[in-house]
Write a protein that holds these residues in place. Structure first.
Motif, PDB file in Angstrom:
ATOM      1  N   ILE A  15       9.644 -32.307  -1.499  1.00 19.47           N
ATOM      2  CA  ILE A  15      10.986 -32.469  -0.647  1.00 19.47           C
ATOM      3  C   ILE A  15      10.078 -32.995   0.810  1.00 19.47           C
ATOM      4  CG2 ILE A  15      12.581 -31.240   0.827  1.00 19.47           C
ATOM      5  CD1 ILE A  15      12.660 -29.140  -1.114  1.00 19.47           C
ATOM      6  N   ASP A  16      10.815 -33.819   1.445  1.00 16.52           N
ATOM      7  CA  ASP A  16      10.084 -34.599   2.232  1.00 16.52           C
ATOM      8  C   ASP A  16      10.498 -33.764   3.566  1.00 16.52           C
ATOM      9  OD1 ASP A  16       9.122 -36.341   4.083  1.00 16.52           O
ATOM     10  OD2 ASP A  16      10.576 -37.917   3.976  1.00 16.52           O
ATOM     11  N   TYR A  17       9.784 -32.992   3.965  1.00 14.76           N
ATOM     12  CA  TYR A  17      10.153 -32.007   5.160  1.00 14.76           C
ATOM     13  C   TYR A  17       9.718 -32.817   6.545  1.00 14.76           C
ATOM     14  CZ  TYR A  17      10.849 -28.088   2.089  1.00 14.76           C
ATOM     15  OH  TYR A  17      11.295 -27.151   1.333  1.00 14.76           O
ATOM     16  N   SER A  18      10.518 -32.102   7.635  1.00  8.76           N
ATOM     17  CA  SER A  18      10.189 -32.661   9.049  1.00  8.76           C
ATOM     18  C   SER A  18       8.773 -32.011   9.382  1.00  8.76           C
ATOM     19  CB  SER A  18      11.227 -32.280  10.035  1.00  8.76           C
ATOM     20  OG  SER A  18      12.416 -32.936   9.407  1.00  8.76           O
ATOM     21  N   PRO A  19       7.655 -32.538   9.770  1.00  5.03           N
ATOM     22  CA  PRO A  19       6.645 -31.798  10.345  1.00  5.03           C
ATOM     23  C   PRO A  19       6.799 -31.027  11.207  1.00  5.03           C
ATOM     24  CG  PRO A  19       6.301 -34.129   9.928  1.00  5.03           C
ATOM     25  CD  PRO A  19       7.756 -34.141   9.869  1.00  5.03           C
ATOM     26  N   ILE A  20       6.100 -29.811  11.206  1.00  8.87           N
ATOM     27  CA  ILE A  20       6.127 -28.667  12.442  1.00  8.87           C
ATOM     28  C   ILE A  20       4.578 -28.464  12.752  1.00  8.87           C
ATOM     29  CG2 ILE A  20       7.018 -26.503  13.026  1.00  8.87           C
ATOM     30  CD1 ILE A  20       8.618 -26.428  10.827  1.00  8.87           C
ATOM     31  N   ILE A  21       4.702 -28.449  14.415  1.00  8.44           N
ATOM     32  CA  ILE A  21       3.244 -28.402  14.750  1.00  8.44           C
ATOM     33  C   ILE A  21       3.523 -26.887  15.297  1.00  8.44           C
ATOM     34  CG2 ILE A  21       1.415 -28.850  16.253  1.00  8.44           C
ATOM     35  CD1 ILE A  21       2.007 -30.882  13.912  1.00  8.44           C
ATOM     36  N   THR A  22       3.057 -25.845  14.971  1.00 12.61           N
ATOM     37  CA  THR A  22       3.071 -24.464  15.730  1.00 12.61           C
ATOM     38  C   THR A  22       1.821 -24.159  16.637  1.00 12.61           C
ATOM     39  OG1 THR A  22       2.170 -23.298  13.559  1.00 12.61           O
ATOM     40  CG2 THR A  22       4.282 -23.942  13.577  1.00 12.61           C
ATOM     41  N   TYR A  56      10.779 -26.686   7.442  1.00 10.31           N
ATOM     42  CA  TYR A  56      10.329 -25.865   6.467  1.00 10.31           C
ATOM     43  C   TYR A  56      10.177 -24.462   6.696  1.00 10.31           C
ATOM     44  CZ  TYR A  56       7.322 -24.002   2.668  1.00 10.31           C
ATOM     45  OH  TYR A  56       6.598 -23.200   1.623  1.00 10.31           O
ATOM     46  N   ALA A  57      11.380 -23.498   5.953  1.00 11.09           N
ATOM     47  CA  ALA A  57      11.327 -22.296   6.336  1.00 11.09           C
ATOM     48  C   ALA A  57      10.335 -21.419   5.202  1.00 11.09           C
ATOM     49  CB  ALA A  57      12.599 -21.682   6.064  1.00 11.09           C
ATOM     50  N   GLU A  58       9.236 -20.738   5.471  1.00 14.45           N
ATOM     51  CA  GLU A  58       8.202 -19.949   4.625  1.00 14.45           C
ATOM     52  C   GLU A  58       8.904 -18.716   4.372  1.00 14.45           C
ATOM     53  OE1 GLU A  58       3.765 -20.395   6.326  1.00 14.45           O
ATOM     54  OE2 GLU A  58       5.266 -20.296   8.010  1.00 14.45           O
ATOM     55  N   THR A  69      25.698 -21.573  -9.344  1.00 17.29           N
ATOM     56  CA  THR A  69      24.704 -20.522  -8.938  1.00 17.29           C
ATOM     57  C   THR A  69      23.884 -21.288  -7.526  1.00 17.29           C
ATOM     58  OG1 THR A  69      23.124 -21.062 -10.345  1.00 17.29           O
ATOM     59  CG2 THR A  69      24.533 -19.560 -11.152  1.00 17.29           C
ATOM     60  N   ILE A  70      23.177 -20.509  -7.053  1.00 17.38           N
ATOM     61  CA  ILE A  70      22.269 -20.665  -6.122  1.00 17.38           C
ATOM     62  C   ILE A  70      21.601 -21.967  -6.637  1.00 17.38           C
ATOM     63  CG2 ILE A  70      20.373 -20.326  -4.594  1.00 17.38           C
ATOM     64  CD1 ILE A  70      21.992 -17.889  -3.623  1.00 17.38           C
ATOM     65  N   THR A  71      20.948 -21.522  -7.749  1.00 24.06           N
ATOM     66  CA  THR A  71      19.855 -22.347  -8.609  1.00 24.06           C
ATOM     67  C   THR A  71      20.525 -23.707  -8.887  1.00 24.06           C
ATOM     68  OG1 THR A  71      19.110 -20.237  -9.585  1.00 24.06           O
ATOM     69  CG2 THR A  71      18.367 -22.439 -10.505  1.00 24.06           C
ATOM     70  N   MET A  72      21.711 -23.472  -9.198  1.00 19.89           N
ATOM     71  CA  MET A  72      22.381 -24.937  -9.541  1.00 19.89           C
ATOM     72  C   MET A  72      22.890 -25.844  -8.301  1.00 19.89           C
ATOM     73  SD  MET A  72      24.940 -23.579 -12.524  1.00 19.89           S
ATOM     74  CE  MET A  72      25.642 -25.079 -13.036  1.00 19.89           C
ATOM     75  N   GLN A  73      23.020 -25.015  -7.313  1.00 19.70           N
ATOM     76  CA  GLN A  73      23.131 -25.532  -6.088  1.00 19.70           C
ATOM     77  C   GLN A  73      21.741 -26.303  -5.604  1.00 19.70           C
ATOM     78  OE1 GLN A  73      25.689 -23.819  -2.744  1.00 19.70           O
ATOM     79  NE2 GLN A  73      25.824 -22.101  -4.461  1.00 19.70           N
ATOM     80  N   VAL A  74      20.711 -25.845  -5.980  1.00 18.35           N
ATOM     81  CA  VAL A  74      19.394 -26.484  -5.387  1.00 18.35           C
ATOM     82  C   VAL A  74      19.122 -27.556  -6.169  1.00 18.35           C
ATOM     83  CG1 VAL A  74      16.822 -26.182  -5.618  1.00 18.35           C
ATOM     84  CG2 VAL A  74      18.371 -24.364  -4.868  1.00 18.35           C
ATOM     85  N   VAL A  75      19.800 -27.401  -7.388  1.00 16.91           N
ATOM     86  CA  VAL A  75      19.530 -28.701  -8.158  1.00 16.91           C
ATOM     87  C   VAL A  75      20.453 -29.857  -7.758  1.00 16.91           C
ATOM     88  CG1 VAL A  75      20.130 -29.785 -10.535  1.00 16.91           C
ATOM     89  CG2 VAL A  75      18.872 -27.499 -10.434  1.00 16.91           C
ATOM     90  N   ARG A  76      21.779 -29.506  -7.186  1.00 14.39           N
ATOM     91  CA  ARG A  76      22.613 -30.606  -6.713  1.00 14.39           C
ATOM     92  C   ARG A  76      21.924 -31.148  -5.347  1.00 14.39           C
ATOM     93  NH1 ARG A  76      27.091 -27.482  -5.478  1.00 14.39           N
ATOM     94  NH2 ARG A  76      27.344 -27.306  -7.773  1.00 14.39           N
ATOM     95  N   LEU A 135      15.398 -19.469  -3.756  1.00 15.13           N
ATOM     96  CA  LEU A 135      16.168 -18.988  -2.843  1.00 15.13           C
ATOM     97  C   LEU A 135      15.556 -19.844  -1.369  1.00 15.13           C
ATOM     98  CD1 LEU A 135      18.491 -17.524  -1.386  1.00 15.13           C
ATOM     99  CD2 LEU A 135      17.022 -15.339  -0.993  1.00 15.13           C
ATOM    100  N   GLN A 136      14.286 -19.953  -1.310  1.00 14.39           N
ATOM    101  CA  GLN A 136      13.620 -20.537  -0.190  1.00 14.39           C
ATOM    102  C   GLN A 136      14.032 -22.093  -0.279  1.00 14.39           C
ATOM    103  OE1 GLN A 136       9.367 -20.489  -0.543  1.00 14.39           O
ATOM    104  NE2 GLN A 136       9.151 -21.325   1.628  1.00 14.39           N
ATOM    105  N   LEU A 137      13.986 -22.612  -1.342  1.00 14.42           N
ATOM    106  CA  LEU A 137      14.405 -24.097  -1.563  1.00 14.42           C
ATOM    107  C   LEU A 137      15.858 -24.268  -0.908  1.00 14.42           C
ATOM    108  CD1 LEU A 137      12.800 -25.048  -5.154  1.00 14.42           C
ATOM    109  CD2 LEU A 137      12.437 -26.113  -2.855  1.00 14.42           C
ATOM    110  N   TYR A 138      16.604 -23.334  -1.508  1.00 19.18           N
ATOM    111  CA  TYR A 138      18.032 -23.392  -1.214  1.00 19.18           C
ATOM    112  C   TYR A 138      18.458 -23.441   0.357  1.00 19.18           C
ATOM    113  CZ  TYR A 138      22.883 -22.130  -0.520  1.00 19.18           C
ATOM    114  OH  TYR A 138      24.207 -21.994  -0.239  1.00 19.18           O
TER     115      TYR A 138
END
Length: 777
Positions: free
Chosen positions: A40-47, A67-69, A119-126, A158-161
């Motif tokens: 996944i192309d996430y937005s870079p975060i500098i913490t 990106y949520a850890e 399901t949540i898994t199938m939504q992630v696929v979509r 769940l994290q991917l979702y």
């Protein structure tokens, strides 16, 4: 009948096993042939060091997808999203057969598609591979869902979702929505806020935060009551959530430390989160101080500043301010002043003195001559255009005198000093090393604020050069000895003095003066003002000026950069509890003659105390005076050859260097000159005797080329510096006597094209030769 059924079961059991095994093999084969790409192309975060978000960037599709850890998915968030989207998420293998049959029945009886049973898994696929909502797409999603479940844990799915769900506009992922709508990270969300962000992804166009908050609250409360009825959360918690007002609105993304954030984003491509070593409180304070300070300086046509703050114990960069205002394009706000190559002015002098201490050439109270000097055509002057005569090394460093520094560099050797800076990773000096000369100690080289600040941490770390850390993941290597702990202490002891000209105006006797060691620098043309200071806790580097390179008459390290340095130290480390630097064991004290800084000799009448490095510092007896036999009137001096049997008087005269005598005569400073030698003496001085005291030819410059007009050649000056006892010198041109003159007398001649040897001999038989080349214009 029972027997037939039993036989049938025995026959069908292997068939079902084979069929299941075959399907499993086909699935595994397809999984290998068609792997599921979850990149996944996430937005870079500098913490920051404490996890606070300093800066965020849009991803390459101009979306906010932060990106949520896993630790950020709190239990309340997990329960709310699972109950609403997929209650059997933790029990099914990616597809829910019961939900499929239920959805198929509803769609069949209603004649239209009313339920998708995703399901949540199938939504992630979509979300990862969007397709048209068809039955074939459902089959494909089911296959991909099984793949996801095979390779990832439920928590990871769940994290991917949560990282992909849409929130309208260009916002994707719960963390993005949490930060941009509520101004906080997911782990800080209340139950009411969690529920709000849980219901929006299904209806992002109608449930628009910031514009339709009343409607959002209505839908939020409806779901909160459903949570209560299902026993997902306690009634008391639900009651508080129902009363909580909704203050969501579109906020700006965090924009602290923009220069560092851009740098770390480029240096760590593909990393969704980069944890910097920045401390938010220190960074915010530094940014505010720089902005306020530069706003006041704009009246003087000074438009920018940069600051770097390093923790000396950890070598972590705790504040990184590249400019006064990143958004100010007119003044070059996006230029990173921490890494911009600038002239250091006098800021490199402390390291030169440290090198001289380590070579045993000087001690803090060694005497150096601050007099006009020609270094092969290079004639530097001091900042105030004045000279001080004989001064101590610590006075020369504390007052940033130029002539002693250039002389010291000439004695130490430019290659040795540039080698030291190359070892300290000065990039531009590494490239320029072959072209650098004596002028480099006065700013004739290129450095960056990052290099300079890191260099000064060496003094705070007992001579150890350590790499600085910009990220929390950076490994701290062992330090490299750059100078000795003793030299570091001697420099620190000198730079701690406050009776010096680079103390800013209005700071005399001020209780606002922090206890630090610091050094300033002002580049040629007043384009750069530097002030770098340190205590045991921090090293702070300041640069002030204009990125355009425009000079400003009022710009100086003392009055422009140092006030900001003091403000920062008083803000971040006032009355530092870290203590102060103690002398190393190899530092000792000894009695010296204050006239020369050397160990007292037989003619020394007063003593002083000076530090020295045991086993390194030269042991040299003081020779600031010498005995001379004269007649009673003190008008003639005698040598051993012409000394009369009686009537002579033994007197003490200062043993001054030729350059100091020339300076005294130029400034009409009285000094005790040795009387003229007895003219009746018939002694012929041996050639080469005391040759080290031979006259120094100050003009012209040895091995230089001069261009003249043959038709109207201009006069060329001959000048020299001679010892105290010399009363006459003899000038020779190509070994032919040109004329006799006093040592301080300027002699002129008309040059002719060609090679020319110039010699100067004194009345003691000592001589010096130079070669020049005269060319026609």
């Amino acid at each position: 009948m029972k027997k037939i059924i039993s036989i049938t079961k025995r026959l069908l059991r292997p068939l079902w096993i084979k069929l299941a095994g075959g399907l499993l093999l086909v699935f595994l084969l397809l999984d290998i042939l068609f792997p599921f790409n979850t990149r996944i192309d996430y937005s870079p975060i500098i913490t920051a060091a404490d996890g606070t978000i300093l800066h965020t960037f849009l991803n390459r599709q101009d979306k906010w997808r932060l990106y949520a850890e896993l630790p950020e998915i709190t239990p309340n968030l997990r329960k709310a999203i699972v109950y609403k989207e997929d209650r059997f998420f933790f029990y099914h293998p990616g597809i829910n057969p019961l939900a499929l049959f239920r959805a198929a029945g509803k769609n069949l009886f209603s004649g239209r598609r009313t339920s998708g049973a995703s399901t949540i898994t199938m939504q992630v696929v979509r979300l990862l591979e969007p397709r048209q909502r068809t039955y074939s797409s459902k089959l494909f999603e089911a296959f991909r869902a099984l793949q996801l479940e095979l390779h990832y844990s439920k928590d990871e799915i769940l994290q991917l979702y949560l990282n992909l769900i849409p929130y309208g506009s260009n916002i994707e992922g719960l963390k993005s929505a949490s930060l941009l709508y509520f101004g906080k990270q997911p782990k800080l969300l209340s139950l009411a806020e969690i529920t709000t962000l849980t219901i929006i992804p299904n209806r992002p166009s109608s449930l628009r935060l910031g514009t339709r908050n009343a409607y959002v609250v209505q839908e939020r409360n409806r779901w909160l009551r459903r949570f209560e009825q299902a026993g997902v959360f306690d009634s008391s918690v639900i009651a508080d959530a129902l009363e909580e007002p909704l203050t969501a609105r579109r906020r700006k993304a965090p924009r602290q430390a923009p220069h560092l954030a851009l740098r770390l984003s480029k240096e760590n491509p593909g990393m969704p989160i980069v944890q910097a070593t920045i401390r938010p409180a220190v960074q915010a304070a530094a940014e505010q101080l720089v902005q306020n300070y530069v706003n006041r300086m704009r009246a003087l046509n000074i438009h920018n500043a940069a600051v770097l703050i390093i923790n000396n114990q950890t070598m972590n960069v705790e504040a990184y301010v590249g400019s006064a205002d990143f958004a100010n394009a007119l003044d070059g706000g996006q230029v990173d002043g921490v890494r911009a190559v600038r002239s250091p002015g006098s800021a490199l002098k402390p390291m030169l003195y440290a090198l001289a201490f380590d070579k045993g050439l000087i001690t803090p109270k060694s005497k150096l001559n601050d007099v006009p000097t020609n270094f092969g055509g290079y004639e530097p002057g001091n900042y105030d255009q004045r000279f001080n005569g004989a001064v101590t090394a610590e006075f020369a460093l504390a007052n940033s005198l130029n002539i002693p520094a250039v002389k010291l560099l000439k004695e130490v050797g430019t290659p040795a000093f540039t080698g030291l800076l190359q070892k300290a990773a000065f990039t531009t000096i590494q490239k320029q090393s072959k072209d650098l000369g004596l002028s480099m100690i006065l700013g004739g080289c290129g450095v960056t604020l990052e290099e300079m600040t890191r260099l000064f941490t060496v003094f705070a770390n007992e001579g150890q050069l350590k790499s600085i850390n910009l990220t929390a993941s950076a490994s701290q290597a062992a330090g490299t000895p750059l100078i000795s702990p003793e030299a570091a202490f001697l420099v620190t002891n000198t730079l701690t003095q406050i009776t010096r000209p680079d103390l800013p105006n209005n700071f005399d006797n001020s209780y606002h003066l922090p206890r630090i060691a610091w050094k300033t620098g002002t580049s040629y043309g007043r384009r750069d003002a530097w002030s770098i200071g340190y205590n045991r806790h921090y090293t702070v580097g300041i640069w002030v000026g204009n990125f355009s390179g425009e000079g400003v008459p009022e710009l100086s390290g003392a009055n422009t950069a140092t006030p900001l340095l003091f403000q920062i130290f008083n803000t971040i480390d006032y009355n530092s509890p870290k203590g102060w630097f103690l002398p190393p064991k190899s530092i000792a004290s000894r009695a010296i003659c204050p006239e020369s800084g050397a160990v007292p000799g037989e003619f020394c009448t007063s003593w002083a105390v000076d530090y020295y490095i045991m086993g390194v510092t030269r042991y040299q007896r003081c020779q600031h005076q010498k005995t001379v036999f004269t007649n009673p009137a003190g008008t003639l001096s005698y040598c051993a050859h012409c000394l009369p049997d009686s009537g002579s008087v033994q007197r003490l005269y200062p043993n001054l260097s030729p350059e100091l005598i020339a300076y005294y005569q130029l400034k009409r400073i009285p000094y005790a000159a040795i009387p003229v030698h007895n003219p009746a003496c018939e002694r012929i001085f041996e050639p080469g005797a005391d040759q080290h005291m031979a006259p120094f030819i100050a003009s012209p410059n040895d091995r230089s080329e001069y261009f003249v007009d043959p038709k109207a050649p201009a006069d060329m000056q001959l000048s020299c510096q001679a010892s105290n006892e010399v009363r006459a010198v003899y000038w020779y041109l190509n070994d032919k006597l040109y004329r006799k003159a006093r040592p301080t007398e300027a002699v002129f001649f008309k040059p002719r094209p060609g090679a020319l040897k110039i010699s100067c001999a004194d009345d003691r038989g000592r001589h010096a030769d130079i070669q020049i080349l005269i060319k026609s214009l």
